[in-house]
Design an enzyme around this catalytic site. Structure first.
Site, PDB file in Angstrom:
ATOM      1  N   ASP A 239      23.869 -12.142 -20.683  1.00 39.52           N
ATOM      2  CA  ASP A 239      23.207 -11.842 -21.869  1.00 39.52           C
ATOM      3  C   ASP A 239      22.361 -12.553 -23.247  1.00 39.52           C
ATOM      4  OD1 ASP A 239      24.087  -8.459 -21.659  1.00 39.52           O
ATOM      5  OD2 ASP A 239      25.423 -10.197 -21.621  1.00 39.52           O
TER       6      ASP A 239
ATOM      7  N   SER B 122      24.945 -21.994 -30.597  1.00 45.15           N
ATOM      8  CA  SER B 122      24.008 -22.829 -30.287  1.00 45.15           C
ATOM      9  C   SER B 122      23.444 -22.728 -28.977  1.00 45.15           C
ATOM     10  CB  SER B 122      23.942 -24.675 -30.875  1.00 45.15           C
ATOM     11  OG  SER B 122      23.959 -24.359 -32.379  1.00 45.15           O
ATOM     12  N   GLU B 123      23.595 -21.478 -28.359  1.00 43.04           N
ATOM     13  CA  GLU B 123      23.464 -21.812 -27.189  1.00 43.04           C
ATOM     14  C   GLU B 123      21.960 -22.253 -26.724  1.00 43.04           C
ATOM     15  OE1 GLU B 123      24.145 -19.207 -27.965  1.00 43.04           O
ATOM     16  OE2 GLU B 123      25.559 -17.863 -27.510  1.00 43.04           O
TER      17      GLU B 123
ATOM     18  N   HIS C   1      25.907  -7.158 -24.201  1.00 47.10           N
ATOM     19  CA  HIS C   1      27.127  -7.596 -22.872  1.00 47.10           C
ATOM     20  C   HIS C   1      27.677  -7.286 -21.940  1.00 47.10           C
ATOM     21  CE1 HIS C   1      27.696  -8.569 -27.521  1.00 47.10           C
ATOM     22  NE2 HIS C   1      28.724  -9.824 -27.664  1.00 47.10           N
TER      23      HIS C   1
ATOM     24  N   GLU D  90      31.534 -22.347 -27.378  1.00 53.93           N
ATOM     25  CA  GLU D  90      31.866 -21.602 -28.114  1.00 53.93           C
ATOM     26  C   GLU D  90      33.309 -21.828 -27.885  1.00 53.93           C
ATOM     27  OE1 GLU D  90      29.536 -18.585 -28.142  1.00 53.93           O
ATOM     28  OE2 GLU D  90      27.632 -20.008 -28.428  1.00 53.93           O
TER      29      GLU D  90
END
Ligand code: TPP
Ligand code: MG
Length: 818
Positions: A552, A526-527, A594, A496
């Site tokens: 995370d 879209s990890e 996070h 990203e």
């Protein structure tokens, strides 16, 4: 260099109507004359033959699973066998127009696809090439079993090789395609383009896209097919893979010479069921599966429903779609309807469907129907069909006999599993062509700017230099990335906001100036697919670096990290390598979702190398190491210290290339009274603590930065703890089950005789990470370390505790689970 795609309010605010084009259903029109002219008698007969081989192969497995014997050959197969009886035409039809350059990935139900693809390869390669491949594969071990006593042609030998290699793999034999380390659900044979099959439903949905990216970016021949089931349309990785495959940038921003979109076909073998859930009408809402193409891009992904009970309809569709893909106009979605007569597995009693439905499909049985079609049109005779049937029986019987024999088909020694967990191999580059870059390295603006930075972070008096004057940890990472980009033409990085934004926390700032879009690009959020496609890219032979903006977000890529990236080297018996680095930034200040350090999860999963540098020198040297290696690396970085300068290597961070030795912790300060081991940025708290121990209590602490989680050489740790007799372990990860708890357990055993006190671990609280203003109540503080030493390791004369670090508090917290 901002990208040049204008978002024009006049255009996007204008009224209008989206028109969605129609999606064809079963458009194939059989025409025996045309088909005979196109394929010829022999090829058509071979299609029927291959379907028969698959059916008999699976009938044999079914008999073995349910009756313990096939044709009098007794065998107890303990593992799975997800059969695809009924689906043979779909697999065989798919392979008709594929060459060995075309890859297929698949699922838990892929025996038929492996056999179809590999049998088809035995028809397209000449004898010399076939022998070369078979001889070269795993030292010819698989070939030698079928070669003994064989007196037919090379092609017949290759057929036996394919059937035996697949079966021996299913039966967990060293002579199988993956030395028995993959098994039924994972077997594959890359030399013929049969790529990994995945026991995780939908797992191939993003991995196959990565393989297609590899082909496109590296200008390799062929297309890639991700074979998945209809029920996998409920899986995130499939949708994420589709999003990644359908990005506009392939045509809007990538250089024309690259050739457009990655050549990926997501091919659904739509048998209308998951295990027992029915997709059409029950668990999905798409009606006709092909419809979902319309949701993804204006070309509807060129989606079609294809009659998977007619191999020629499937062959026709694949041929047409293959040219679309080779022209760079993909991706493609095929909805190949089919039906499994067999249960999900041999123990499945089919309680979720009626006998009438199964019987109805049996009346359409594709093998029977195709055989009738070929005979009715004079393409083969009934005698030829009968003789093929006999040949198939002999083939399956003889290969089964070989595969059940422990003498002819032994199992691997357990030590071999240890040897394939990591390749421990290195390569400067994975292809010989010149790397595509936009500038000479020295002209890169960041390279120029870094020339003015101090590569050691302290001045002559030992005072820290101002932040804007120093070479930082972030710069170390940049230099390692840039170096490898200019060495290895296959290296790509994406994730990203990787491009003009500069990547997470500006590590990549400046890379955009040096690299064309196809080597550094922004991905969708879209990890799963970011990591999954990295897996596909790497196992196809390229080097990929993908980025997760916050640790995370590993949760979103859990399957890809824990089941895919970590497993394929070993499940392939070392045939595949996995030069994939996942950069993971560990956060702070942004609260509970996070700010988590999940190194321990990666430590727990076999098959991952795990690095966590916390100095600029190590950041560069460890990323250099990761980027030359062929093993998968989870590379952790801390947002707390991206700005830190080098405080340990007096000569500063070298300009040139160097590597940190794998698995070696770094001794940051020498001492004799107590060892403090740290992982991650806790190092800097440990150093503050060591200063105070020296100033107030005249204790000299030895401070060691693990920097590696796996592999990890304990020698220096053991030597230190044996010397000091005391050890405190500090981490920013939540204390319970942190990686340092594991290190403490091991040191207790390794140094038991020399310990004056039990090892004590200090981690973050087993809480949510609170707001930035309250973080000192969560992350380990100097006071916690001093108090822990005082309470549990070595009483500090006159020390006034400010926190409760007693053993009573330890048990209280555990009792409450906090
Ligand atoms: C992620 C995941 N969830 C569940 C399962 C258990 N499982 C194995 S096969 C299967 C059904 C898959 O259906 P489909 O994708 O249509 O493929 P088919 O079995 O019909 O070939 C399920 C739920 C699994 N292996 N992986
Ligand atoms: Mg299904």
């Amino acid at each position: 260099m901002p990208q040049s795609l204008l978002v024009d309010p006049r255009q996007v605010r204008a009224p209008g109507m989206l028109e969605i084009a129609g999606i064809p259903l079963n458009r194939y029109q059989p025409d025996a004359k045309r088909e005979l002219a196109k394929y010829g008698r022999e090829r058509l007969a071979r299609m029927l033959y291959d379907m028969m081989v698959i059916r008999e192969f699976e009938s044999m497995l079914n008999a073995i699973k349910t009756q313990g014997a096939y044709r009098g050959i007794a065998y107890n197969h303990l593992g799975p066998a997800h059969l695809s009886m009924g689906q043979e035409a779909a697999a065989v039809g798919q392979s008709v127009h594929l060459t060995v350059d075309d890859f297929i990935f698949g699922s838990h139900r892929s025996h038929g696809e492996i056999l179809a693809k590999c049998l088809s390869a035995t028809r397209t390669l000449d004898d010399a090439r076939l022998m070369e491949i078979m001889n070269g594969f795993l030292d010819g071990k698989c070939l030698s079993v079928v070669e003994r006593g064989h007196n037919g042609s090379v092609r017949e030998l290759a057929e036996k090789f394919v059937v035996y290699g697949t079966l021996a793999e299913i039966f967990a034999r060293e002579t199988g395609f993956n030395k028995g380390l993959g098994g039924s659900m994972h077997a594959f044979f890359p030399p013929f383009g049969s790529m990994p099959n995945n026991a995780i439903v939908g797992g191939s949905g993003d991995i196959s896209v990565g393989a297609a990216l590899f082909k496109r970016i590296n200008r390799r021949n062929g297309i890639v097919i991700g074979n998945i089931g209809d029920a996998s349309l409920g899986c995130g990785p499939v949708w994420e893979g589709l999003m990644l495959a359908a990005m506009d940038q392939y045509t809007t921003l990538w250089g024309k010479s690259i050739g457009g979109a990655p050549p990926i076909m997501i091919n659904v073998f739509n048998n209308f069921y998951g295990m027992g859930g029915q997709t059409m009408g029950e668990t999905m809402g798409f009606g006709a599966l092909a419809r979902i193409g319309a949701g993804i891009n204006p070309s509807n992904l060129h989606a079609e429903r294809v009659d998977g009970y007619n191999p020629l309809a499937v062959a026709d569709a694949v041929e047409r779609k293959k040219s679309i893909l080779l022209e760079g106009r993909g991706p493609v979605l095929l909805d190949v309807i089919t039906y499994r007569i067999s249960g999900h597995s041999p123990s499945d009693a089919s309680s979720y469907r009626t006998k009438e439905e199964i019987a109805l499909w049996e009346t359409h049985d594709s093998i029977q129907a195709f055989s009738t079609y070929l005979t009715a049109n004079g393409i083969v005779t009934a005698d030829q069909v009968a003789s093929m049937k006999e040949q198939v029986g002999t083939l399956i019987e003889s290969t089964t006999r070989l595969a059940v024999s422990l003498e002819k088909s032994p199992r691997v020694s357990p030590q071999q599993i240890e040897h394939v967990m990591f390749s421990n191999r290195y390569a400067d580059k994975l292809d010989d062509r010149a790397p595509e870059v936009l500038l000479p390295k020295n002209e890169n603006p960041r390279v120029k700017a870094l020339k003015n930075k101090a590569r050691f972070g302290l001045d002559e008096q030992g005072k820290p230099l101002p932040k804007n004057k120093i070479f930082t940890l972030r710069d170390g990472l940049f230099e390692a990335m840039l170096y490898r980009f200019y060495e290895d033409p296959t290296m790509v990085a994406y994730g990203e906001e990787n491009r003009d934004w500069g990547g997470a926390f500006a590590v990549y700032r400046g890379l955009t100036e040096s690299l064309p879009y196809h080597r550094l690009f922004n991905s969708p959020i879209s990890e799963g697919a970011i990591v999954g496609s990295g897996v596909g890219y790497a196992l196809s032979g390229g080097r990929a670096v993908v980025e997760l903006m916050y640790c995370d977000f590993m949760g979103r890529a859990g399957d890809e990290i824990f089941n895919q990236m970590s497993k394929w080297q070993a499940m392939s018996a070392g045939i595949l390598t996995m030069p994939l680095v996942v950069r993971v930034s560990v956060g702070a200040k942004y609260g509970a979702q996070h700010s988590q350090d999940w190194t321990s999860m990666c430590a727990h999963i076999p098959g991952l190398k795990v690095f966590y540098p916390v100095t600029p020198y190590d950041a560069k040297g460890m990323l250099n190491l990761a980027l030359r290696g062929l093993d998968p690396v989870m590379f952790f970085e801390s947002q707390k210290i991206y700005d830190i300068g080098e405080l340990f290597e007096k000569s500063g961070v070298p300009n040139g290339y160097y590597e940190i030795p794998l698995g070696e912790p770094a001794i940051r300060r020498i001492g004799s009274d107590l060892t403090i081991l740290t992982l991650g940025p806790a190092l800097y708290k440990a150093l503050e603590t060591a200063d105070e121990l020296a100033a107030r209590y005249q204790l000299q602490a030895e401070v060691i930065d693990l920097r590696f989680v796996n592999p990890l050489n304990y020698d220096k740790l053991v030597a230190s703890v044996n010397k000091t007799g005391r050890v405190l372990l500090v981490t920013d990860a939540c204390e319970r089950s942190s990686f340092l708890s594991e290190v403490a357990t091991n040191l207790t055993q390794l140094c038991f005789d020399n310990l004056d006190a039990p090892p004590a671990v200090v981690g973050s609280r087993n809480w949510i990470t609170p707001a930035a203003e309250m973080e000192t109540t969560f992350f380990p503080q100097k006071e916690w370390l001093l108090d822990t030493i005082h309470e549990r390791i070595l009483p500090l004369p006159g020390h006034q505790v400010t926190t409760n670090r007693t053993l009573g508090e330890l048990t209280r917290r555990n009792r409450l689970g906090v």
